[in-house]
Every structure is written in C-alpha cells, then in structure tokens.
Design an enzyme around this catalytic site. Structure first.
Site, PDB file in Angstrom:
ATOM      1  N   HIS A 173       0.819  -1.209   0.000  1.00  0.00           N
ATOM      2  CA  HIS A 173       0.000   0.000   0.000  1.00  0.00           C
ATOM      3  C   HIS A 173       0.852   1.258   0.000  1.00  0.00           C
ATOM      4  O   HIS A 173       0.400   2.315  -0.433  1.00  0.00           O
ATOM      5  CB  HIS A 173      -0.966  -0.014   1.196  1.00  0.00           C
ATOM      6  CG  HIS A 173      -2.071  -1.008   1.023  1.00  0.00           C
ATOM      7  ND1 HIS A 173      -3.134  -1.093   1.881  1.00  0.00           N
ATOM      8  CD2 HIS A 173      -2.283  -1.955   0.080  1.00  0.00           C
ATOM      9  CE1 HIS A 173      -3.955  -2.063   1.475  1.00  0.00           C
ATOM     10  NE2 HIS A 173      -3.446  -2.598   0.385  1.00  0.00           N
ATOM     11  N   ARG A 320      -7.002   2.777   1.761  1.00  0.00           N
ATOM     12  CA  ARG A 320      -7.308   1.376   2.045  1.00  0.00           C
ATOM     13  C   ARG A 320      -7.154   1.027   3.522  1.00  0.00           C
ATOM     14  O   ARG A 320      -7.230  -0.144   3.901  1.00  0.00           O
ATOM     15  CB  ARG A 320      -6.389   0.475   1.197  1.00  0.00           C
ATOM     16  CG  ARG A 320      -6.647   0.582  -0.296  1.00  0.00           C
ATOM     17  CD  ARG A 320      -5.474   0.066  -1.128  1.00  0.00           C
ATOM     18  NE  ARG A 320      -4.331   0.985  -1.100  1.00  0.00           N
ATOM     19  CZ  ARG A 320      -3.236   0.860  -1.852  1.00  0.00           C
ATOM     20  NH1 ARG A 320      -3.142  -0.147  -2.712  1.00  0.00           N
ATOM     21  NH2 ARG A 320      -2.254   1.730  -1.773  1.00  0.00           N
TER      22      ARG A 320
HETATM   23  C1  HEM Z   1      -5.832  -9.627   4.129  1.00  0.00           C
HETATM   24  C2  HEM Z   1      -4.932  -9.298   3.280  1.00  0.00           C
HETATM   25  C3  HEM Z   1      -5.181  -8.746   1.904  1.00  0.00           C
HETATM   26  C4  HEM Z   1      -6.339  -8.431   1.263  1.00  0.00           C
HETATM   27  C5  HEM Z   1      -7.760  -8.557   1.792  1.00  0.00           C
HETATM   28  C6  HEM Z   1      -5.978  -7.912  -0.037  1.00  0.00           C
HETATM   29  C7  HEM Z   1      -6.886  -7.459  -0.974  1.00  0.00           C
HETATM   30  C8  HEM Z   1      -6.537  -6.798  -2.126  1.00  0.00           C
HETATM   31  C9  HEM Z   1      -7.452  -6.132  -3.006  1.00  0.00           C
HETATM   32  C10 HEM Z   1      -8.955  -6.075  -2.846  1.00  0.00           C
HETATM   33  C11 HEM Z   1      -6.733  -5.578  -3.999  1.00  0.00           C
HETATM   34  C12 HEM Z   1      -7.254  -4.766  -5.183  1.00  0.00           C
HETATM   35  C13 HEM Z   1      -7.425  -5.703  -6.342  1.00  0.00           C
HETATM   36  C14 HEM Z   1      -7.788  -4.995  -7.628  1.00  0.00           C
HETATM   37  O1  HEM Z   1      -8.866  -4.389  -7.664  1.00  0.00           O
HETATM   38  O2  HEM Z   1      -7.020  -5.100  -8.596  1.00  0.00           O
HETATM   39  C15 HEM Z   1      -5.360  -5.890  -3.754  1.00  0.00           C
HETATM   40  C16 HEM Z   1      -4.324  -5.462  -4.536  1.00  0.00           C
HETATM   41  C17 HEM Z   1      -3.010  -5.785  -4.307  1.00  0.00           C
HETATM   42  N1  HEM Z   1      -2.524  -6.574  -3.312  1.00  0.00           N
HETATM   43 FE1  HEM Z   1      -3.570  -7.358  -1.798  1.00  0.00          FE
HETATM   44  N2  HEM Z   1      -4.634  -7.955  -0.176  1.00  0.00           N
HETATM   45  C18 HEM Z   1      -4.094  -8.447   0.983  1.00  0.00           C
HETATM   46  C19 HEM Z   1      -2.769  -8.687   1.246  1.00  0.00           C
HETATM   47  C20 HEM Z   1      -1.747  -8.465   0.353  1.00  0.00           C
HETATM   48  C21 HEM Z   1      -0.372  -8.825   0.581  1.00  0.00           C
HETATM   49  C22 HEM Z   1       0.152  -9.531   1.822  1.00  0.00           C
HETATM   50  C23 HEM Z   1       0.330  -8.428  -0.515  1.00  0.00           C
HETATM   51  C24 HEM Z   1       1.802  -8.534  -0.818  1.00  0.00           C
HETATM   52  C25 HEM Z   1       2.736  -8.765   0.065  1.00  0.00           C
HETATM   53  C26 HEM Z   1      -0.615  -7.825  -1.423  1.00  0.00           C
HETATM   54  C27 HEM Z   1      -0.290  -7.286  -2.642  1.00  0.00           C
HETATM   55  C28 HEM Z   1      -1.172  -6.618  -3.445  1.00  0.00           C
HETATM   56  C29 HEM Z   1      -0.754  -5.841  -4.589  1.00  0.00           C
HETATM   57  C30 HEM Z   1       0.662  -5.639  -5.110  1.00  0.00           C
HETATM   58  C31 HEM Z   1      -1.915  -5.289  -5.121  1.00  0.00           C
HETATM   59  C32 HEM Z   1      -1.996  -4.322  -6.274  1.00  0.00           C
HETATM   60  C33 HEM Z   1      -1.750  -2.906  -5.777  1.00  0.00           C
HETATM   61  C34 HEM Z   1      -1.945  -1.898  -6.902  1.00  0.00           C
HETATM   62  O3  HEM Z   1      -3.092  -1.484  -7.115  1.00  0.00           O
HETATM   63  O4  HEM Z   1      -0.942  -1.573  -7.566  1.00  0.00           O
HETATM   64  N3  HEM Z   1      -1.858  -7.876  -0.870  1.00  0.00           N
HETATM   65  N4  HEM Z   1      -5.258  -6.657  -2.611  1.00  0.00           N
END
Ligand code: HEM
Ligand SMILES: [Ca+2]
Length: 689
Positions: A173, A320
């Site tokens: 984030h 977020r």
């Molecule tokens: C409970 C934990 C997490 C939830 C509920 C979550 C949920 C989400 C959601 C809803 C999105 C947006 C998806 C989209 O509309 O394209 C997202 C994007 C992303 N998540 Fe997670 N995530 C979690 C943990 C993580 C972790 C641990 C990582 C990496 C270590 C991660 C990496 C990413 C990345 C790189 C994106 C794209 C960011 C961008 O917009 O450039 N997430 N995640």
C-alpha cells in the site's frame, strides 16, 4: 554481465543515459544461486520519452493543461499525464508526493503517474484492449481459472507468522494503488500515449456479468463453485478508449512509488495536511480511553461497510486503511510511532517548532519502515542470498553509498499487477486473538470485518490482534488461497462476495501484461513450447489443468503460471516472480535519494543515526506502540520457539534518539547532571528543567 556481492561492488548503471530518455533501469546484475538473468536491453527505444508520462519531455503538460483533481474520477475525460513539478528546492526532507526525489527527473516516482514496465504490454489491438489467446480464442474467465487452479486448502506456514504477510500488505500500500480500483469499487484510470490521461466511466464495466462478483444465488456456484463464467469486457476494453495510432495505454498508480510511508502521511499535500495536528509535529488522533486512534473519516458510508455513524471508519494517508483489521492495526502502530517520535524529539529539542518536529519524526519513521522492510522482511521473502547478492541488503555498519540517480524507482506494472500479488497466498481466513500469556481464546473471521474496523477498538482486541498476528502462522506460500478472499472478499454481510484471485487475473489482463512465457524468457528461463515444458517448475497436476484451461502455452498468463511455480528454497515465491520482485526492490532502494542507509550528504542521516535506526524491528514497533503489550519474541516475523522466545519488551533492542539531540550550551550542561538510567532501554528520558 553478472555482478555478485562476493566479488564486486553492488551493480551500478553504466549506460550513457541522458535526461531526454526515459529512465529505465536495465537489470544487469541479477543473480541467485538458482537461476540467472541474462543481460537485458530495454525494449523502449529512445523515442519513448513520453511513454512514461513524458518524463523529461515536458511537451504533454504544455499541450494539455492538467484538470482539477475533483474531475479526475468523474467520468471520461483527458488529463495531463505529466505532473506539474518543480522547480525543486534543495530540501532536507522528502516531498509528500514524491516529486524532486530525483533532481534530474523530478517527476520520477510521483503519485498519479504511470507504473513502469519491464516488458511491453500486449493489448490485442496494440493500444488498449486486453490480450486474447494467440490462437485467437477467448481466454477462459478469470473466475473459472481461479476456481480450478487456486482452491482453498489450509496449510500453515511452518516458520513465519501472519505478521509477515500483513506487513507485506503495508509495503504494497505504500508502493502502489491502481488508480480508481480501491476496494474493487471504482473505475480505472490510465494514460494513453502522448501523455493523455483518461478516466474511464463506471459503465465501461459490463454490469450483466462482472466476472468477479459472485452472484448470491448463482446456480453454477452452488454446483461447481465457479460463479459467473462468461468472458466479459473489462475496463480497458471499451469503445471510448485511446485513439488508434497512439502509443499503448499505461495505467496510473495513485500513491508515491517510493517506500516512504505514504500510507501514513498521504501522497498529496491535501491529504497530508488533513491528517496533521499542526502541533508538536504530531499527526491527528482521536483519543479513546487514552488510546490513540486515527481520526474519523468524513465519508464513512462511501469508505466503510455496514457502518452506523458510531462505528469506526478511519482517515489515514492511504484510502485502504480500513480494509482488514490487521492492516488497520499496523497502520495505527505506524501512526502512534510517528507521534511517539515527535514527542521524544520535542523533549530532546524543545526549540524545534511543529514543522521541524513533523519532518524529523516523519524522516525517522520512514527510515524505520525501510529498515524493517529491507533488513527484516525482504530477506525472508526473497531469501537472504538473493537480497545480499543483488544489492538489496548490506551487511555493514557503514553507509551503503548505493544511491544511483540513473535508476528509475517507478513501481513496475509487472510487479504490482502480478508478482507482488502472489502473497495473497499467505492470507489466513481467521485472525486469532492472543493474550499476554500467548493463550488464544477466540478468532475473527476475516470476511466479517472487511472495511469494518470497529472491532479493533473493543476490549483488548487491539493488543490481542497485534500479538495474534505475531503468534499465529501465516498460510504457506503455495497454490492455495483462502476462501475468505476467493469467495467472500468484501461480502459486506452477504453470504458471498468477490474473488480476489479472479480480480488479480482480470486486472493483469486489463493492464495488458505479457505472458508467463515472456516473463520466463525475460528471467533467463526457457520458454515452454508445449504444456509439458512447464513441468520444469510446475507440478504435473497443475500443468494438466493449464492445458485444459488454455489453448496454447503462450496464452498462459503471468499471474497464473507464476503462482504455480515451485518455491525457491530459502524464499517464499517461485523463480520467475522472484526475478521481478528482486528487480523492483533493487530499484526502490537504489533509485531513492532519501533511502536511509545511503549516506547522501545533504539529506541523509549521520552514521550514528543510521546505526540506531538499524536497531529497530517489527517487535519493537509493537512494544512501543501497542496499548499494553509487555513482551514479544525478538524476531516478530518468525514464530515463537525456544530459539525465538517471548521476552520482556525491555530486552528487545531499541533505537536511541540521543543522536538527534542538538546540543545547545544549556543542554550540554544539563546532560552532565542527568545520566542515562540503568535498565531503561536506550531512549533517553526527558530532561526536566
Ligand atoms: C488480508 C490481506 C489482503 C487483502 C484482503 C488484499 C486485498 C486486495 C485487493 C482487494 C486488492 C485490489 C485488487 C484490484 O482491484 O485489482 C489488492 C491489490 C493488491 N494486493 Fe492485496 N490484499 C491483501 C494482502 C496483500 C499482501 C500480503 C500483498 C503482498 C505482500 C498484497 C499485494 C497486493 C498488490 C501488489 C496489489 C496491487 C496494488 C496496486 O493497485 O498496484 N496484498 N489486494
Ligand atoms: Ca509510497
């Protein structure tokens, strides 16, 4: 060319790059014990100067003046892709939006600029429409791919705690946010060629069958767990797209690309100011029973789910912040850490004004975050050998002297839209609560609390969750993803929600990412000519499933293939993603003039200060900022064991702020009188007049 840590200095750019060219760092020295990257020539010729938002050209902004920010998400429209930056003043401190970090290219890494890219996009029409199969077939629906290849199976990680996953989301984030995709609710924004920025309207999504929402009464789901199975048009696949003949669309990321705690401080001056107290250098808080929480969000109903006016819904540097309870806990710990630092600094330097205290506390808090990320978190994720050999970590008490203004710090689309999302595999469906004795008496169901942080204010939940994530194992790095995110994401009280894995796949299509085979090739691995060729890294059952879901090996998507690879020993990810992640984190540190260890004369810390910051840790963050956590294991990302036992917080090393004291005559006299107290950790007690 290979450069290893053992026989040479960390890699440096040698190309003769001029400011009229885009700053693309070419990954030359990537190396690990398992595979090597070939020497790589940037695919962008020198005529792509406007491709990344016109870095260095300036022409786009001259032709297309920027529009007011409040129009930005308000439907289709064209906006400048080049931020209006500069002139840069020589400041000791980072700007809020990331501008003027690179003094030759002040636009680099600024919020609301396009992602970088390692491989050119593959839109089916060359400029914007998502890729289709090379054989001209439709691609299988992301929802179906998710259901077939990434089912749920509980397998706790044998060694690492849920905090490792959770801190990863904080890092993410900080680094990127595909503009407009917050919480999966809004719509996309991108740059067309020529530096035009376009906001896509909501109705560009086909409401009849959004591939990711699982309809509540879906008959298919109830049988096969699939949900909506049709291939649908996506954000990028709309008629009001970039004009043909233009250069390919580039998606925009809304936060500063740098690892600069923009999730805490904001990525725009407006947000930054709205969360400052403007007193004592502190950030705004709401005190509840003496405990600091972030200020209330004015827009509760739009930002949070299920919120009555009395329920908490927070305002922070990143939109977020409320997304899940553990994320919010970390955000609050970071917020409290800033205020703790500001208070300590005010005691050490009573003559500092609000602005000075804010900037100095911010600078230290960002440095602590960089230290935890690079020295504690990354070696576990990428493997110690990989971080050491590729100039991501240094085993030194000296400065690292590795700032390189030739390195483009932009967050790569390949990284954010595919590789870094692999760690969604580590998410646990239930969050255990642990008391001070490390007994667990209950757990929260993740999908009960998406965008609904009230729970953390109740009882001792804040501490119990903080201890819990440092006690409970994360889920193992594998091809299994918890149903809490593949079936129940953002369900908001409904029986079913969305599928994050399907979103990940769909988003990568939308962003036109090249194929898994292309990235294998990029990373020095052989292209697969038959599905069986994938068997070098992917298990036979998954290879078979790939063959049933795709028409041709070249159709297999990066997000999908990369997530099925065997994990590299010592790391938590397969080889192809590892290659991309390593490249990203190399750029993120060596392309950041303010990186805390690099010894930059005008902006950096003294060596003494750097070595204090290096003493910090994730466990110290908890000890210092939770409500009443009195003990932690020293290595908080590692599960508790006899080699990593829970100990009193006084035994967890702490940075001293003494090297930040400005010695006035009066203070020097006083120091002689007040000796540091025995047994307290190294924070010097306040000097009382
Ligand atoms: C409970 C934990 C997490 C939830 C509920 C979550 C949920 C989400 C959601 C809803 C999105 C947006 C998806 C989209 O509309 O394209 C997202 C994007 C992303 N998540 Fe997670 N995530 C979690 C943990 C993580 C972790 C641990 C990582 C990496 C270590 C991660 C990496 C990413 C990345 C790189 C994106 C794209 C960011 C961008 O917009 O450039 N997430 N995640
Ligand atoms: Ca940032």
């Amino acid at each position: 060319m290979y450069v290893t840590k053992t026989n040479a200095a960390p890699r440096k750019e040698t190309e003769n790059m001029t400011t009229s060219k885009p700053f693309l760092h070419t990954p030359k020295g990537y190396d690990s014990s398992h595979f090597r990257l070939p020497n790589f020539q940037s695919f962008y010729g020198s005529d792509f100067s406007s491709f990344f938002g016109g870095h260095g050209s300036g022409s786009a902004s001259a032709q297309f003046p920027s529009f007011p920010a409040n129009n930005f998400f308000g439907g289709t429209g064209f906006f400048s892709c080049t931020p209006q930056v500069g002139p840069c003043t020589k400041s000791k401190y980072r700007s809020i939006d990331g501008s003027c970090n690179n003094l030759n290219n002040p636009n680099l890494g600024v919020a609301n600029t396009p992602y970088g890219r390692l491989l050119p996009p593959k839109y089916s029409d060359g400029v914007q429409a998502p890729p289709v199969s090379v054989t001209g077939h439709k691609l299988t629906s992301p929802r179906q791919i998710s259901a077939v290849l990434f089912p749920d199976a509980k397998a706790p990680d044998p060694r690492w705690t849920l905090a490792l996953m959770q801190y990863g989301q904080i890092i993410t984030h900080d680094m990127s946010l595909a503009a407009g995709t917050t919480q999966g609710k809004a719509h996309a924004t991108r740059c067309c060629g020529q530096g035009l920025r376009q906001a896509l309207p909501e109705h560009s999504r086909n409401p009849a069958c959004f591939p990711i929402d699982i309809p509540n009464h879906d008959p298919v789901y109830s049988k096969a767990g699939i949900g909506c199975m049709e291939f649908v048009r996506t954000n990028n696949d709309v008629s009001q797209g970039c004009n043909s003949g233009q250069k390919p669309a580039e998606q925009i990321t809304a936060v500063t690309h740098y690892l600069d705690s923009s999730n805490v401080y904001g990525s725009s001056q407006q947000v930054a100011d709205s969360i400052r107290e403007f007193q004592g250098g502190r950030l705004r808080v709401e005190l509840k029973y003496g405990r600091q929480f972030p200020p209330s969000n004015n827009n509760k109903s739009a930002i949070c789910d299920h919120v009555s006016e009395s329920e908490a819904c927070y305002l922070a540097g990143d939109v977020r912040v409320n997304q899940n309870p553990q994320l919010t806990v970390f955000q609050i710990l970071q917020l409290r850490e800033h205020n703790r630092l500001a208070r300590e600094l005010a005691r050490l330097n009573p003559h500092w004004d609000d602005e000075r205290l804010y900037q100095e506390a911010r600078k230290i808090a960002i440095a602590e975050h960089q230290a935890v990320t690079y020295n504690e978190w990354l070696p576990l994720i990428l493997g110690q050998e990989t971080t050491q050999r590729n100039g991501l970590t240094y085993n030194t008490q000296d400065f690292t002297y590795d700032y390189n203004e030739q390195v483009d710090p932009s967050v790569l689309n390949d990284h954010a839209t595919a590789a870094f999302r692999f760690f969604h595999t580590n998410i646990a469906g239930f969050l255990r609560l642990y008391d001070e004795h490390r007994s667990s008496f209950s757990a929260l169901r993740l999908s009960d609390h998406f965008n609904r942080p009230q729970i953390i204010e109740e009882g001792n939940n804040f501490d119990d969750l903080a201890r819990g994530m440092h006690t409970q194992p994360q889920e193992a790095s594998d091809k299994f993803f918890t149903k809490e995110i593949t079936l129940f994401l953002f369900r908001n009280g409904r029986p079913l929600g969305q599928d994050l894995r399907a979103i990940d796949i769909q988003r990568a299509r939308d962003h036109g990412l090249a194929s898994y085979n292309d990235y294998r090739h990029y990373c020095g691995l052989p292209r697969a000519h038959t599905f069986d060729d994938f068997g070098d890294l992917i298990d036979p059952e998954s290879v078979q499933k790939l063959a049933s879901l795709y028409h041709h090996p070249d159709d297999v998507e990066f997000t999908v293939g990369g997530s099925l690879e065997a994990i590299v020993p010592g790391a938590l990810v397969g080889p192809t993603f590892l290659c991309i992640l390593t490249e990203q984190f190399y750029r993120t540190r060596s392309g950041d003039r303010f990186f805390f260890e690099n010894g930059q004369k005008d902006t950096g810390f003294t060596l003494e200060q750097v070595n204090e910051i290096r003493r910090g840790s994730i466990s110290r963050l908890i000890c210092d900022n939770a409500d009443d956590v009195k003990s932690m294991q020293p290595r908080g990302f590692e599960q508790i064991s006899h080699t990593n036992p829970v100990v009193p917080c006084s035994l967890i090393p702490a940075p001293s702020l003494e090297p930040w004291r400005e010695h006035s005559q009066a203070q020097q006299t006083a120091q002689i009188a007040v000796q540091p107290q025995e047994g307290t950790q190294s924070f010097t007690l306040p000097f009382f007049k």
